[in-house]
Every structure is written in C-alpha cells, then in structure tokens.
Design a protein around this motif. Structure first.
Motif, PDB file in Angstrom:
ATOM      1  N   GLU A 177       0.835  -1.204   0.000  1.00 15.42           N
ATOM      2  CA  GLU A 177       0.000   0.000   0.000  1.00 15.42           C
ATOM      3  C   GLU A 177       0.869   1.254   0.000  1.00 15.42           C
ATOM      4  N   ALA A 178       1.950   1.227   0.789  1.00 14.65           N
ATOM      5  CA  ALA A 178       2.859   2.375   0.837  1.00 14.65           C
ATOM      6  C   ALA A 178       3.575   2.560  -0.501  1.00 14.65           C
ATOM      7  N   LEU A 179       3.931   1.455  -1.155  1.00 16.90           N
ATOM      8  CA  LEU A 179       4.572   1.551  -2.467  1.00 16.90           C
ATOM      9  C   LEU A 179       3.630   2.190  -3.483  1.00 16.90           C
ATOM     10  N   ARG A 180       2.384   1.740  -3.487  1.00 12.86           N
ATOM     11  CA  ARG A 180       1.407   2.307  -4.429  1.00 12.86           C
ATOM     12  C   ARG A 180       1.187   3.793  -4.154  1.00 12.86           C
ATOM     13  N   ALA A 181       1.130   4.152  -2.866  1.00 18.30           N
ATOM     14  CA  ALA A 181       0.942   5.559  -2.517  1.00 18.30           C
ATOM     15  C   ALA A 181       2.117   6.410  -2.991  1.00 18.30           C
ATOM     16  N   SER A 182       3.296   5.794  -3.095  1.00 15.65           N
ATOM     17  CA  SER A 182       4.487   6.507  -3.562  1.00 15.65           C
ATOM     18  C   SER A 182       4.643   6.454  -5.074  1.00 15.65           C
ATOM     19  N   GLY A 183       3.716   5.776  -5.753  1.00 17.66           N
ATOM     20  CA  GLY A 183       3.772   5.694  -7.204  1.00 17.66           C
ATOM     21  C   GLY A 183       4.812   4.729  -7.733  1.00 17.66           C
ATOM     22  N   ILE A 184       5.216   3.756  -6.922  1.00 15.22           N
ATOM     23  CA  ILE A 184       6.237   2.787  -7.336  1.00 15.22           C
ATOM     24  C   ILE A 184       5.541   1.530  -7.855  1.00 15.22           C
ATOM     25  N   PRO A 185       5.779   1.134  -9.098  1.00 15.54           N
ATOM     26  CA  PRO A 185       5.106  -0.053  -9.649  1.00 15.54           C
ATOM     27  C   PRO A 185       5.557  -1.327  -8.952  1.00 15.54           C
ATOM     28  N   LEU A 186       4.659  -2.303  -8.863  1.00 12.96           N
ATOM     29  CA  LEU A 186       4.981  -3.546  -8.165  1.00 12.96           C
ATOM     30  C   LEU A 186       4.182  -4.696  -8.748  1.00 12.96           C
ATOM     31  N   THR A 187       4.673  -5.902  -8.481  1.00 14.04           N
ATOM     32  CA  THR A 187       3.991  -7.133  -8.861  1.00 14.04           C
ATOM     33  C   THR A 187       4.005  -8.067  -7.660  1.00 14.04           C
ATOM     34  N   CYS A 188       2.839  -8.565  -7.262  1.00 14.66           N
ATOM     35  CA  CYS A 188       2.733  -9.469  -6.114  1.00 14.66           C
ATOM     36  C   CYS A 188       2.690 -10.924  -6.578  1.00 14.66           C
ATOM     37  N   GLY A 189       3.213 -11.818  -5.735  1.00 10.40           N
ATOM     38  CA  GLY A 189       3.067 -13.243  -5.951  1.00 10.40           C
ATOM     39  C   GLY A 189       4.081 -13.879  -6.872  1.00 10.40           C
ATOM     40  N   VAL A 190       5.066 -13.119  -7.352  1.00 11.02           N
ATOM     41  CA  VAL A 190       6.042 -13.670  -8.296  1.00 11.02           C
ATOM     42  C   VAL A 190       7.183 -14.370  -7.569  1.00 11.02           C
ATOM     43  N   VAL A 191       7.540 -13.887  -6.383  1.00 13.76           N
ATOM     44  CA  VAL A 191       8.655 -14.450  -5.621  1.00 13.76           C
ATOM     45  C   VAL A 191       8.130 -15.026  -4.311  1.00 13.76           C
ATOM     46  N   GLN A 192       8.981 -15.796  -3.631  1.00 17.71           N
ATOM     47  CA  GLN A 192       8.592 -16.397  -2.354  1.00 17.71           C
ATOM     48  C   GLN A 192       9.831 -16.576  -1.487  1.00 17.71           C
ATOM     49  N   ARG A 193       9.623 -16.508  -0.192  1.00 14.65           N
ATOM     50  CA  ARG A 193      10.719 -16.767   0.745  1.00 14.65           C
ATOM     51  C   ARG A 193      11.075 -18.247   0.731  1.00 14.65           C
ATOM     52  N   TRP A 194      12.331 -18.543   1.076  1.00 14.52           N
ATOM     53  CA  TRP A 194      12.749 -19.934   1.215  1.00 14.52           C
ATOM     54  C   TRP A 194      12.907 -20.320   2.685  1.00 14.52           C
ATOM     55  N   ILE A 195      12.740 -19.356   3.580  1.00 10.24           N
ATOM     56  CA  ILE A 195      12.867 -19.610   5.011  1.00 10.24           C
ATOM     57  C   ILE A 195      11.785 -18.798   5.711  1.00 10.24           C
ATOM     58  N   PHE A 196      11.197 -19.359   6.766  1.00 10.09           N
ATOM     59  CA  PHE A 196       9.992 -18.775   7.338  1.00 10.09           C
ATOM     60  C   PHE A 196      10.112 -18.629   8.848  1.00 10.09           C
ATOM     61  N   PHE A 197       9.216 -17.804   9.400  1.00  6.17           N
ATOM     62  CA  PHE A 197       9.134 -17.667  10.842  1.00  6.17           C
ATOM     63  C   PHE A 197       8.564 -18.944  11.437  1.00  6.17           C
ATOM     64  N   PRO A 198       9.124 -19.421  12.560  1.00  7.34           N
ATOM     65  CA  PRO A 198       8.575 -20.626  13.183  1.00  7.34           C
ATOM     66  C   PRO A 198       7.187 -20.366  13.731  1.00  7.34           C
ATOM     67  N   LYS A 199       6.326 -21.372  13.616  1.00  2.00           N
ATOM     68  CA  LYS A 199       4.968 -21.277  14.142  1.00  2.00           C
ATOM     69  C   LYS A 199       4.781 -22.393  15.158  1.00  2.00           C
ATOM     70  N   PRO A 200       4.643 -22.057  16.446  1.00  2.00           N
ATOM     71  CA  PRO A 200       4.496 -23.094  17.462  1.00  2.00           C
ATOM     72  C   PRO A 200       3.258 -23.951  17.205  1.00  2.00           C
ATOM     73  N   MET A 201       3.444 -25.272  17.215  1.00  4.85           N
ATOM     74  CA  MET A 201       2.326 -26.187  17.002  1.00  4.85           C
ATOM     75  C   MET A 201       2.481 -27.378  17.940  1.00  4.85           C
ATOM     76  N   THR A 202       1.485 -27.607  18.748  1.00  4.04           N
ATOM     77  CA  THR A 202       1.521 -28.765  19.623  1.00  4.04           C
ATOM     78  C   THR A 202       1.053 -29.994  18.857  1.00  4.04           C
ATOM     79  N   LEU A 203       1.503 -31.170  19.306  1.00  2.00           N
ATOM     80  CA  LEU A 203       1.084 -32.413  18.666  1.00  2.00           C
ATOM     81  C   LEU A 203      -0.430 -32.572  18.742  1.00  2.00           C
ATOM     82  N   ARG A 204      -1.001 -32.195  19.875  1.00  2.75           N
ATOM     83  CA  ARG A 204      -2.457 -32.323  20.038  1.00  2.75           C
ATOM     84  C   ARG A 204      -3.195 -31.471  19.004  1.00  2.75           C
ATOM     85  N   ALA A 205      -2.698 -30.235  18.789  1.00  6.44           N
ATOM     86  CA  ALA A 205      -3.359 -29.350  17.824  1.00  6.44           C
ATOM     87  C   ALA A 205      -3.255 -29.909  16.416  1.00  6.44           C
TER      88      ALA A 205
END
Length: 421
Positions: free
Chosen positions: A59-87
């Motif tokens: 949203e900030a990029l668009r407000a600044s008039g900077i062109p962008l494309t979403c969904g073309v790239v992806q991270r290869w490493i992610f934030f850990p998400k705690p998950m219990t075995l029961r869940a």
C-alpha cells in the motif's frame, strides 16, 4: 549493457531495476527500502518491486507511485509457528502451515518462480536486480540466468536467528550471495563480519541505514496513548516483538525499577506472534507490572511516539542494525541498548546513550535510572544523539552510496544481453 534495454527520458537514460522484497509488513527492512526507493534518482533508475504478497508495504509503495507485482517471488525460510502435537492431530491441515513444510514447498516451486521472474524481467527489459533480503533467492537466480548484474542487500543474519526456521544448514548462504552478486551490501560492519569473517572480501560493502531526520525534528502532534497521570515518564521498546528482540529482558529491567521509579511506564510498540505475546504478558503479570507496561501493537505514527517518550531501549540478542535507535536519536532522545551487533556502531557509550551486555537486565535498569535521575546528563545525551544521526545516518547519503554501487555493478557487468531480443 545494451542501449536498447535502457529507457530514454528527456535525453537521459533510466536503468530499470527489479527490486526483490520479502514481506508485506512495514518493519525495519521494508521501511528502509521504501525510503531508498523514495529518494533514488528517478531520472537514472526506474524501480519495479516484486513481493510475495500484499499488505501495508505494498500500500505504501502504491501511494508513492512505485510499480509492483505481487506473488512472483517467495521466501525460502519462514518464521517458526508453534504447534503442539495435540493441535496437529485435531486439525491435520495445520501441518501444511509448518515452516518446514512451507520451506519445502518453496524450494519445490523455485524453478517455476524463477522462470516466471525471467519472463517478467525480459518484458520489463530489466538492467539490474536488487534483492533486499537474505530470505529470497529468486532474484539472484533469475539475474544469473539473464546475465545481468545482481546487488544483494543483506539486512539479517540468518544462521542462528531465533526468529527463522530452516530444515537445512545455513552456512552456504554467504558464499552463495557472493557468487551470485556483483556486490553484497550489509547494513553494519558487524553483520558483514558475522557473515563473511573478519576480513570481508572487497565485494562486500557496508552501507548503514539512513533516515530523513527532518521527520523527527519537526514538532509532532500528541499521539494516542493509554491514560497516564501527569508527570509520567515513558521508556519504550519498538519493533517486531520476537524472540530475537529478547523483550523479556526488558520486562525484567522494568521490574527492577518498579519501586524506585513509580512514575516510569513502559511501551511495547510492534506486532508479535500470539505465543510470544502470551509469554510477554505472563511475565508482565508475574512481575506485578500489569498497570505499568502497555502493549500498543503496530503503530504508524512513530515520529509522534518517539517525540512523546523519554528513552528508547533495545534488549535484542541479535540486531544487525537497529533502525529505531537512530529514529529515537533523531528525535533528540538518548537510547539504551545491548551490545547485539549494529547498535555498537550507532551508540557511543556514555555520550549519546548506553550499552549493556546481552541479557543483563540489571545494567539496562541502571542505565535507564541514570538517564531519568540526571536531567543535565539526559539533555546532553539527547543533543549528542541528534547530532550523531545528522552526521552519520543521513538518508540521502545512504541512497547516494547505493546509487554508486548500482553504477559500478552496471559499469562492470560483462556480456549483458539485449533483453528485447
């Protein structure tokens, strides 16, 4: 460099730069990138941003008039998400949201994403690729396939980072960055040393983050804050509330000052995961600080907030730079930080703030008390903090350094293809 791959504007050439971002939230790396793109010479460089998804940053990029494309790239490493075995057993589909599963899917789709990115680069007639994170590989690989220069801006230490989760060892990343980049930029000498050793190769350049100090020097409106009595003093932690930031140490230091400084309240500014926020709230309650520590969540009015507080504190275990420190210093506020990397290049101990060892809540509390109890010292350090930012962390200076790196990468690139063919 093929002349046909450069757009002509009023007789001058604007190089097309594909900018690879990793996250749609507005935290330090994204804010710094937004600042760079806002100040870069548009007569010479024409940026186009690619990013995994939409959010406040897009949203900030668009407000600044900077062109962008979403969904073309992806991270290869992610934030850990705690998950219990029961869940997981109750809701098996949650396994698909595990960071290791996300990483596996990202690696699996990497060749296809790179092909799509190459096609986009050919369509856009890109001259240079600029990646703003260590957590996306797509831009480096696509630049290699197109034989055009790649500049990699590393803003985070990946190996040993408590807030990132990878099923693979990460020792390969620094070498990969060097072999796939004309230049590697780090935002502190400490990060360069951590990634590449004490003798970093000439290919590695240190460019400290810069800020527009005018935004913090101007008079600010009073920000919305919890109801506080007159005479309240405010200390704050600002940024993503993550394990790496070690906010628990800050809460322990706040507990040490609870009785000696009853006028002192504490603001925790930023978003965090539900699990870590629950740990913070539990620590706050157990130490009798429920009415003294206030979790404000994400705020977009940082200049006003920094104008309202007395001291900014960082108790991070690992801080590659520390953007919020220079923002507070620009507002004339002394700062207290742990010796966690980048802050040691920002703060002159005893002159514009204080440094403490990582995890030393007693020292953090002592430094805070020293600033709050000595008005003359507080004023002198606040003035010195502002002067240091004006001299060493100016946004335009940082942007000009990055432009020179772009120039050098474009000038020395060999056999650059004609992307219009």
């Amino acid at each position: 460099m093929s002349g046909r791959s450069v757009r002509q504007r009023g007789g001058s050439a604007a190089h097309r730069v594909l900018v690879v971002a990793h996250d749609a939230m507005l935290y330090g790396a994204q804010i710094s990138l937004l600042d760079i793109l806002g100040r870069i010479d548009k007569e010479r460089y024409e940026p186009h941003v690619v990013i995994p998804s939409a959010g406040p940053f897009t949203e900030a990029l668009r407000a600044s008039g900077i062109p962008l494309t979403c969904g073309v790239v992806q991270r290869w490493i992610f934030f850990p998400k705690p998950m219990t075995l029961r869940a997981i057993l109750r809701r098996p589909w949650r396994r698909l949201n595990h960071p290791y599963v996300l990483a596996f899917l990202s690696w699996l789709s990497l060749p296809f994403r790179v092909i799509v990115l190459v096609l986009l680069m050919r369509k856009q007639r890109v001259d240079l690729v600029y990646t703003n994170t260590a957590t996306v590989l797509d831009g480096a690989l696509a630049a290699r396939l197109c034989s055009i220069p790649h500049v990699w801006h590393l803003r985070e230490g990946v190996a040993g980072n408590r807030d990132l989760s990878s099923p693979l060892p990460l020792s390969w990343l620094p070498g990969f960055a060097l072999s796939h980049s004309a230049t590697v930029i780090t935002n502190s000498a400490g990060l360069a040393c951590r990634l590449f050793g004490n003798a970093s190769p000439p290919q590695v350049k240190v460019v400290h983050n810069g800020i527009d100090s005018a935004a913090y020097l101007a008079e600010q409106p009073e920000p919305p804050l919890p109801s506080l009595v007159e005479g309240t003093r405010l200390a704050a932690v600002c940024g993503a509330l993550q394990e790496r930031k070690d906010v628990l140490t800050y809460i322990r230091s706040a507990a040490r000052l609870r009785d000696s400084h009853p006028e002192l309240h504490h603001l925790l500014i930023g978003q965090g995961s539900g699990d870590y926020l629950a740990r913070l709230q539990n620590e706050i309650d157990n130490r009798g600080l429920t009415d003294r520590v206030h979790l404000l969540g994400y705020r977009s009015d940082m200049p006003a907030l920094l104008s309202a507080i007395d001291v900014l504190v960082s108790t991070a275990v690992d801080e590659p730079f520390g953007r919020t420190l220079i923002e507070a210093m620009a507002a004339g506020k002394p700062v207290v930080s742990t010796r966690s990397g980048g802050p040691e290049e920002i703060i002159i101990h005893g002159e514009c703030g204080f440094l403490a060892e990582v995890g030393d809540d007693a020292a953090v509390a002592e430094h805070l008390a020293c600033l709050l109890d000595d008005a003359e010292l507080y004023a002198a350090m606040g003035k010195a903090a502002r002067e240091r930012v004006l001299q060493y962390f100016d946004l335009d200076t940082s942007v000009r350094k990055i432009e020179r790196i772009f120039d050098e990468a474009l000038r020395t690139s060999e056999n650059a293809p004609d992307l219009t063919s």
